[in-house]
Scaffold this motif. Structure first.
Motif, PDB file in Angstrom:
ATOM      1  N   ASN A  61      38.369 -41.790 -39.604  1.00  0.00           N
ATOM      2  CA  ASN A  61      39.709 -41.088 -38.800  1.00  0.00           C
ATOM      3  C   ASN A  61      39.468 -40.038 -37.978  1.00  0.00           C
ATOM      4  OD1 ASN A  61      42.142 -38.891 -40.044  1.00  0.00           O
ATOM      5  ND2 ASN A  61      42.751 -40.977 -38.737  1.00  0.00           N
ATOM      6  N   PRO A  73      43.664 -44.637 -37.816  1.00  0.00           N
ATOM      7  CA  PRO A  73      43.326 -44.709 -38.953  1.00  0.00           C
ATOM      8  C   PRO A  73      41.872 -45.325 -39.401  1.00  0.00           C
ATOM      9  CG  PRO A  73      45.484 -45.668 -38.641  1.00  0.00           C
ATOM     10  CD  PRO A  73      44.852 -45.134 -37.416  1.00  0.00           C
ATOM     11  N   GLN A 124      50.669 -45.101 -38.738  1.00  0.00           N
ATOM     12  CA  GLN A 124      49.893 -43.868 -38.469  1.00  0.00           C
ATOM     13  C   GLN A 124      51.055 -42.966 -38.487  1.00  0.00           C
ATOM     14  OE1 GLN A 124      47.234 -43.422 -35.252  1.00  0.00           O
ATOM     15  NE2 GLN A 124      46.147 -41.748 -36.152  1.00  0.00           N
ATOM     16  N   LYS A 136      46.359 -42.896 -43.168  1.00  0.00           N
ATOM     17  CA  LYS A 136      45.028 -42.622 -42.754  1.00  0.00           C
ATOM     18  C   LYS A 136      43.983 -43.613 -42.801  1.00  0.00           C
ATOM     19  CE  LYS A 136      46.211 -38.213 -41.896  1.00  0.00           C
ATOM     20  NZ  LYS A 136      45.731 -37.193 -42.715  1.00  0.00           N
TER      21      LYS A 136
END
Length: 389
Positions: A161, A167, A355, A360
């Motif tokens: 990330n 993500p 997102q 994440k």
């Protein structure tokens, strides 16, 4: 029925290798035996003359048959506990034990077969049957000692990330699903895993259920032995802590726990065992009540939001946004819990939507495993190349 099965609670000092959750609120006739490490679950039969089951024993039925009846009763108690927490997936068929006795002459009647109400319930019932053939935990001792080191599953997601600004991807090695059938005919799990890693996946999810997803623990083990560096999630329908130990022997770094199937006490107990084994627990939810239940459990670090209704298999990615709004989102941020978006993610727009909601990491299988080049499928999913090279 009193006096037939007496089970005693395991010692607080010996939680290791205990394969059954401790239900402290069981009726007085049911508790769990104290067990030493690597011991198997045992039941003590005590048939009393005033017990209705005495007729079973004295009418020539074996204690084994009588224990099957009592096992069903324990299963029904689990169903009651689950239902009180809003869990609609039943752990056992509801209409009775395999057979019952009627009339003064104890005629034996077979109960009619029970039909699962949805595919998840069918999978859970099948998994319970599979586990009756499991090896004793003591057999896993040597395999556990020789298992490869556990890798940091959450750390890998966070690193991805930070590196990409997107993500972290958990790419799923999946040949089939109950709703979609065969996803990829030319299925080589190791080749697909290597392509995912090359494409920039942070972690991998490996389906191990054979009957419904055409997966296997052999696939998980083969990927680990092939030198794939991505941490591995064992994607299994876990209903018994024994499965956690077995997954670890096959090289898993993380396991899936489904709140739609497991009552709170099971999740608490299994999360503690995961910590003992070094495994990461990805706890999956798909509605508000499940989310609130999981947030009330200490030690949760990774929560997956499944956009698929586990009973109807319908998809709606707005579920992720809905669950992360308001107070829940605040709690997630305060506790630094990593949220994984699951199911229904096919395009860069889908990724951007979840997102923005606070995800994440994402777990994606179908949209990339069906691509002729899974590595290219990863870049198509995110709208750009996220590989390391």
């Amino acid at each position: 029925m009193e006096g037939f099965a007496s089970l005693k609670a395991p010692s607080q000092a010996t939680p290791f290798f205990s394969s059954t959750p401790r239900y402290w609120n069981l009726p007085s006739q049911l508790s769990f035996y104290k067990r030493s490490p690597f011991s198997t679950f045992s039941v003590r039969a005590q048939v009393e003359s005033n017990d209705g089951l005495a007729a079973v024993a004295t009418s020539g039925e074996s204690v084994t048959e009588a224990l099957k009846v009592k096992e069903w009763e324990v299963g029904m108690f689990q169903n009651e506990v689950a239902a009180s927490q809003g869990i609609r997936i039943r752990r056992r068929p509801p209409t009775g034990p395999p057979s019952h006795y009627v009339g003064p002459f104890q005629f034996r009647l077979q109960n009619e077969g029970n039909t699962p109400r949805n595919i998840l319930e069918e999978i859970v019932w099948n998994k319970d049957t599979e586990l009756k053939e499991r090896k004793p935990l003591i057999v896993l001792k040597k395999a556990l000692e020789n298992a490869p080191p556990v890798r940091d599953f959450i750390g890998a997601l966070k690193a991805a990330n930070e590196r990409t600004g997107l993500p972290g991807l958990i790419a799923e090695v999946k040949k089939a699903s109950p709703s979609r059938g065969i996803l990829r005919e030319d299925f080589d799990p190791v080749e697909i895993a290597q392509a995912y890693e090359k494409g920039g996946a942070a972690c991998l999810s490996v389906l191990t259920d054979g009957k419904y997803f055409k997966g296997s623990f052999e696939n998980l083990e083969a990927i680990r032995k092939a030198g794939v560096k991505c941490p591995l999630l064992c994607k299994e329908f876990i209903i018994d802590a024994w499965q956690l130990y077995y997954a670890r022997t096959k090289g898993a770094d993380a396991v899936l726990l489904i709140a739609a199937v497991l009552p709170d006490l099971d999740i608490k107990y299994m999360v503690k065992i995961c910590k003992l084994l070094g495994l990461t627990a990805l706890v999956e939810v798909h509605d508000e009540r499940e989310f609130d239940r999981v947030l009330a459990i200490e030690g949760i670090e990774l929560i997956g939001i499944n956009n698929r209704n586990l009973e109807t298999f319908q998809l709606d990615i707005s579920i992720t946004k809905k669950l992360l709004e308001g107070e829940r989102g605040k709690i997630i941020r305060e506790r630094d819990i990593t949220i994984v978006g699951e199911s229904g993610l096919f395009t860069p727009e889908d990724i951007a939507f979840v997102q923005e909601a606070g995800v994440k990491a994402v777990l994606v299988g179908e949209s990339i495993v069906k691509q002729s080049d899974p590595a290219k499928g990863v870049s198509n999913l995110f709208g750009k190349d996220i590989s390391l090279g």
